[in-house]
Design an enzyme around this catalytic site. Structure first.
Site, PDB file in Angstrom:
ATOM      1  N   CYS B  86       3.282   4.416  -1.287  1.00 23.71           N
ATOM      2  CA  CYS B  86       2.038   4.500  -2.043  1.00 23.71           C
ATOM      3  C   CYS B  86       1.507   5.928  -2.048  1.00 23.71           C
ATOM      4  CB  CYS B  86       1.025   3.492  -1.485  1.00 23.71           C
ATOM      5  SG  CYS B  86      -0.334   3.174  -2.620  1.00 23.71           S
ATOM      6  N   HIS B 203       4.177  -1.788  -1.068  1.00 24.00           N
ATOM      7  CA  HIS B 203       3.937  -1.670   0.372  1.00 24.00           C
ATOM      8  C   HIS B 203       4.845  -2.592   1.187  1.00 24.00           C
ATOM      9  CE1 HIS B 203       0.169   0.739   0.454  1.00 24.00           C
ATOM     10  NE2 HIS B 203      -0.015   0.232  -0.758  1.00 24.00           N
ATOM     11  N   GLU B 205       5.313  -2.499   4.292  1.00 23.40           N
ATOM     12  CA  GLU B 205       4.694  -2.805   5.601  1.00 23.40           C
ATOM     13  C   GLU B 205       3.713  -3.962   5.503  1.00 23.40           C
ATOM     14  OE1 GLU B 205       3.688  -0.561   3.585  1.00 23.40           O
ATOM     15  OE2 GLU B 205       1.537  -0.136   3.784  1.00 23.40           O
TER      16      GLU B 205
END
Lengths: 766, 259
Positions: B86, B203, B205
């Site tokens: 990002c 993302h 994560e």
């Protein structure tokens, strides 16, 4: 001095600053002299309704605030509740209505900034935001401007902070057209040992200001928030502050680090009334005094006077009380984060707030007089004429639609902006950052897991202003009950509330009557549901040109789910599961009072909503929590706007793949036992203490048993069919309604966007 | 394997990346303050999401001047693994470690939602645990994710297999509807010519735990761990030339176009 004085205005200075003549006399009497200009400004902001709660204090004292989990109740920056495992949640909801009415983007943005700092001031890391928003109808251009601006302001500020915006509500109703409501709830997590308070203890301790520099922005912002809006509202734009979320993010990290290092004796947000309120309140709570040298305050403009500095509402600033030996450490942490951390004064034993400018004493006021000394009003109240008219409302004038129209009505309700999916709003918010969002926006309550434990916090905001308007006492009870239900359908146990009380001008007897009744209803419901009030905010004067908003006491409910793996969600899970109703549906004409159905389909806001059975609401919550803990519930959805039909439709729309569609037999509602039941009230009536659940066949007897033990009516409604349609049959087996789930989903998912584009006409179908 | 997560002022997905590495894939992880320049001891660097420097000027435009970025550049030149997620991707673009630039989303709004991604190249250190052409679900959350590069650069990225992730629909088609931000050729993630620096807008994560809606992102980190282990097993040899098909002299010219 030009900020608050209109040269043409011949009124005395105190009146121009928003103080009443008798309040000024009181100041002169208590002070023993006339206040000077700076002092008068300080009194005017701290004695404003926004800061002093003059018209609400005496009634707020009647709310229940004690509970075994409450660690900090009302009066501090935020309430704090024990959530177990040595952890606590700080949470509070606050309004930013007036600023949003004139400058929606910055109004909403700084609203977030303020509530986040309140949570931070308790020593907690802010972990979740919810927004409770009210606007007029979307067919109005100004409303679309305000709506768009507020949502972008929330996104622009909130996303940058790295605090997920996980839920809330959005309503569109006529009385909010000129005066939108923007209430923001923030929740934070901390270890019990990290609890901080806004108290200026320890004579000789150093007063520091951390964060943004101080400018002339927002002077008299809270005075502006304590007036009705009028024709000159546009001229108030300079009273709205401008936010810098990057600065706020740094401030959060820096303050948390300062507190973790044990450097902070007391800490307080500089929100409304800036340095004046934070100094007066921290000193008043500790019974001390403060001496401030304004020239030491980092300023962003030249030539600022003591008056300007003391009244500035520049954003992203915190007041810290620091032990002398820790000052250098605080400065070093500030430097690391690129922030000002300046010594601006000292804690004294004088009991006075003394303001010096280059060594010259500019103001000296007893802190108690400033922070606690304002008059408390008990205004007159009078039952408004509309209330008795509501009670006489003739429901027979509301024609029962023909059977073949029910499918169409359900589609119309699902497309109504108050019921349709709010995804066009919440997809603009980062609701996942922090990787704790187990359930984000769109469910009844947000679920935020707590890393390192098995727990989650459930948080919901609720208030149906239309019900509160029609019957303030009952409506406030429904708001508390619905918030509790929304938390409980996730499996979490509701533990405490915060509230944001948005009303019109309390000096009008009819408005004060609404306020008084809403407080009474809320108190009763909070007691019955064992959810004490931990704090909140009052916003009066939500009127424009004499027209008040619906009385809107927004409830922010906190719940605790001990084992997050036991969470329950609203969508159906598997074909063959049994669908059951917990609680009761009245199905009579009165349940149409204040319903979305009555307004959207029949164009009427009318009737007098009945009171909820609070004992049943409590038992219902207990059943949901117990059933979830035993893993019995596959889905749960509560009945609110749009009633039973909308709840069923939502469970179909949100179903797992292959589990969409249901066959329902209305006999299961038990409504046929009610003498004057009518089919539209059974399907779309509101004010029901009821939840639709689904579960596997084998678990039905156990759930029934729990319901029996706790005294909650249980009825089987039907089954998850997998047929891709929602079919609702009358007791006789004839179809009342049979609609494809894809069609339900389409109108629900796109309803808000279509309304924004002006695709759907609002009003009656008749 | 030891990961480092860089913390810029305004980073806000740093803790999420840290949590994913330490708790979801059980590796050593440390934060690296943006003013630190010593990256010795780290095997991989994560530039996390957020709003570094408040996104002032342009996303990532100021972060590239942070002292740590010179070290990150050196770390990448030495063959270390760098992943920008990002805002981290935006910083890699601004720093010239990857070609192209980021425009505001074509919808002119922030978008937070789940998207389908196609793994276009699984022969990279970041994607070797995915099947070729696999469709995975990963969230996005950004306002500036509309990837732009000049057509000849896009052609070169295509030719050299450096488009690693693309936005696709459920059937795997990179349709207009499946593109949440208007990114050129539905690009969601690209890799450098050498194959050790990945930038992606989605993302990973945020989806390392089924409780949060999916685990498809976990294999980005597991891939890095496996690749690193196999590299160490062959005596610390350089990245195999086959990691990025076609990564050769033409790709060098791409990097020059940026500078």
């Amino acid at each position: 001095m030009a900020e608050c004085v209109t040269p043409k205005d011949p009124a005395p200075l105190w009146r121009q600053m928003g103080l009443k003549d008798e309040e000024y006399s009181m100041i002169v009497e208590k002070l023993g002299r006339e206040p000077n200009y700076t002092e008068l400004g300080m009194f005017a902001v701290l004695w404003s309704e926004h800061c002093a709660y003059k018209h609400s204090k005496s009634l707020l004292r009647t709310l229940p605030t004690k509970g075994e989990r409450v660690m900090v109740g009302p009066g501090e920056n935020a309430g704090v509740v024990d959530i177990g495992d040595g952890l606590a949640c700080a949470f509070k909801v606050e309004s930013h209505n007036h600023p949003c009415a004139v400058e929606p983007y910055q109004g909403a943005a700084t609203g977030i900034g303020g509530i986040v700092r309140d949570i931070l001031a308790m020593g907690a890391r802010p972990v979740a935001l919810l927004d409770s928003l009210r606007f007029g109808h979307l067919d109005d251009a100004r409303t679309r401007f305000l709506f768009g601006g507020v949502v972008s302001g929330i996104a622009g500020y909130g996303n940058c902070l790295g605090i997920p915006t996980v839920g809330g509500e959005v309503y569109f109703q006529a009385p909010y057209r000129q005066n939108p409501l923007v209430n923001v709830l923030c929740a934070g997590i901390m270890d019990h040992k990290d609890l901080h308070k806004g108290q200026a203890y320890g004579v000789g301790n150093v007063v520091m200001i951390v964060g943004h520099s101080t400018g002339r922005d927002g002077i008299h912002g809270c005075t502006f928030a304590s007036e009705e809006l009028g024709e000159d509202t546009e001229s108030k734009r300079p009273n709205v502050q401008v936010g810098d979320p990057f600065m706020e993010k740094l401030l959060i990290e820096a303050c948390l680090e300062m507190m973790q290092k044990g450097a902070v004796v007391g800490i307080q947000d500089m929100g409304a009334a800036g340095i004046t309120s934070s100094c007066a309140e921290t000193a008043a709570r500790a019974g001390t005094g403060l001496a401030i040298e304004v020239s030491k305050v980092p300023m962003r403009e030249e030539g600022m006077t003591a008056y300007d500095v003391m009244l500035s509402e520049s954003q992203e600033r915190m007041l810290l009380i620091v032990k002398p030996e820790k000052v250098e450490e605080v400065k070093a942490i500030g430097k690391k984060w690129g922030l000002n951390a300046a010594e601006i004064g000292q804690v004294t034993s004088s009991g006075q707030l003394q303001v010096f400018h280059n060594g010259k004493l500019e103001a000296s006021i007893p802190v108690n007089l400033l922070a606690e000394g304002s008059p408390v009003y008990n205004p007159e109240w009078k039952e408004p004429a509309y209330f008795s008219e509501n009670q006489r409302f003739d429901y027979s004038a509301v024609k029962v639609p023909e059977l073949k129209q029910f499918g169409e009505i359900l589609l119309k309700l699902l497309a109504a902006p108050n019921i349709a999916s709010k995804e066009p709003v919440f997809r603009q918010y980062d609701y996942m950052v922090r990787t704790d969002t187990v359930q984000g926006p769109g469910g009844g309550a947000a679920l935020i897991r707590v890393k390192g434990t098995t727990k989650a916090m459930a948080i919901a905001t609720d208030c149906n202003g239309r019900l509160v308007y029609l019957n303030p006492k009952a409506g406030a009870k429904w708001a508390v009950a619905e918030a509790a239900r929304n938390v409980a359908i996730t499996g979490a146990k509701p533990v405490a509330i915060t509230n944001c009380l948005n009303f019109g001008n309390p000096e009008k007897p009819e408005i004060y009557w609404q306020f008084k009744n809403a407080i009474e209803g809320m108190a009763e419901a909070c007691l019955a549901l064992s959810t004490p009030v931990t704090g909140g905010n009052v916003s009066f004067y939500n009127e424009t040109e004499g027209e008040a908003v619906y009385p809107t006491p927004v409830i922010g409910m906190l719940g605790v789910l001990d084992d997050v793996s036991k969470k329950v969600t609203p969508g159906f899970k598997a074909t063959g599961d049994v669908i059951a109703l917990l609680g009761t549906i009245s199905g009579d004409a009165v349940s149409l009072a204040g319903s979305e159905y009555l307004e959207t389909v029949h164009g009427a806001v009318a009737g007098c909503p009945r009171d909820p059975d609070l004992a049943l609401e409590k038992s219902l919550v207990d059943v949901l929590v117990k059933a979830a803990s035993e893993g019995l519930l596959r889905s749960a959805q509560d009945l609110s706007e749009g009633g039973l039909a909308v709840a069923l439709a939502e469970s179909c729309i949100l179903a797992e793949k292959g589990a969409d569609g249901a066959v329902i037999e209305l006999g299961g509602t038990g409504c046929k036992a009610v003498a004057d039941h009518r089919p539209d009230a059974v399907l779309f009536g509101e004010c029901n203490s009821a939840v639709v659940v689904s579960l596997v066949e084998e678990d039905v007897s156990r759930l029934k048993e729990i319901c029996g033990e706790l005294g909650v009516p249980f009825g089987v409604l039907g089954k998850v069919s997998g047929s891709s349609s929602l079919r609702i049959e009358s007791c006789m087996g004839t179809a009342v309604l049979d609609v494809q789930v894809s069609e339900l989903r389409d109108v629900w998912k796109n309803g808000l966007l279509r309304a924004m584009a002006g695709d759907t006409a609002r009003g009656t179908t008749e | 394997m030891k990961f480092g997560v860089v913390v810029f002022p305004g980073s806000n997905c740093d803790a999420d990346a840290f949590h994913a590495i330490r708790d979801a894939v059980s590796q050593e992880c440390e934060y690296i303050w943006h003013q630190d320049t010593d990256l010795s001891g780290f095997d991989a660097i994560i530039l996390p999401g957020g709003f570094s420097y408040g996104d002032y000027l342009r996303t990532g435009a100021l972060a590239r001047f942070s002292p740590v970025m010179k070290s990150v550049q050196k770390f990448a030149e030495d063959g270390g693994l760098v992943i920008g997620i990002c805002n981290g991707f935006q910083i890699l673009l601004e720093a010239g470690l990857l070609p192209g630039a980021m425009l505001p989303n074509d919808v002119l709004e922030f978008r937070c939602q789940w998207v389908n991604l196609k793994v276009e190249n699984n022969r990279t250190p970041f994607t070797c645990k995915y099947a070729p052409g696999e469709i995975v679900r990963v969230p996005i959350a950004h306002h500036e994710g509309n990837y732009y590069a000049e057509p000849h650069i896009l052609d070169e990225l295509e030719r050299s297999g450096r488009i690693v992730f693309r936005y696709v629909d459920e059937a795997g088609v990179p349709s207009r509807e499946a593109n949440p931000n208007g990114a050129a050729r539905n690009i969601a993630g690209i890799i450098n010519e050498r194959g050790n620096v990945l930038g992606m807008m989605p993302h990973p994560e945020r989806c390392c735990d089924s409780l949060l809606g999916g685990e498809d992102g976990k294999r980005v980190f597991l891939s890095m761990i496996e690749w690193f282990a196999s590299k160490r097993a062959c005596g610390g040899a350089e990245l195999s030339s086959g990691a990025v098909p076609g990564g050769s002299s033409t790709a060098t010219s791409v990097a020059k176009d940026r500078s």
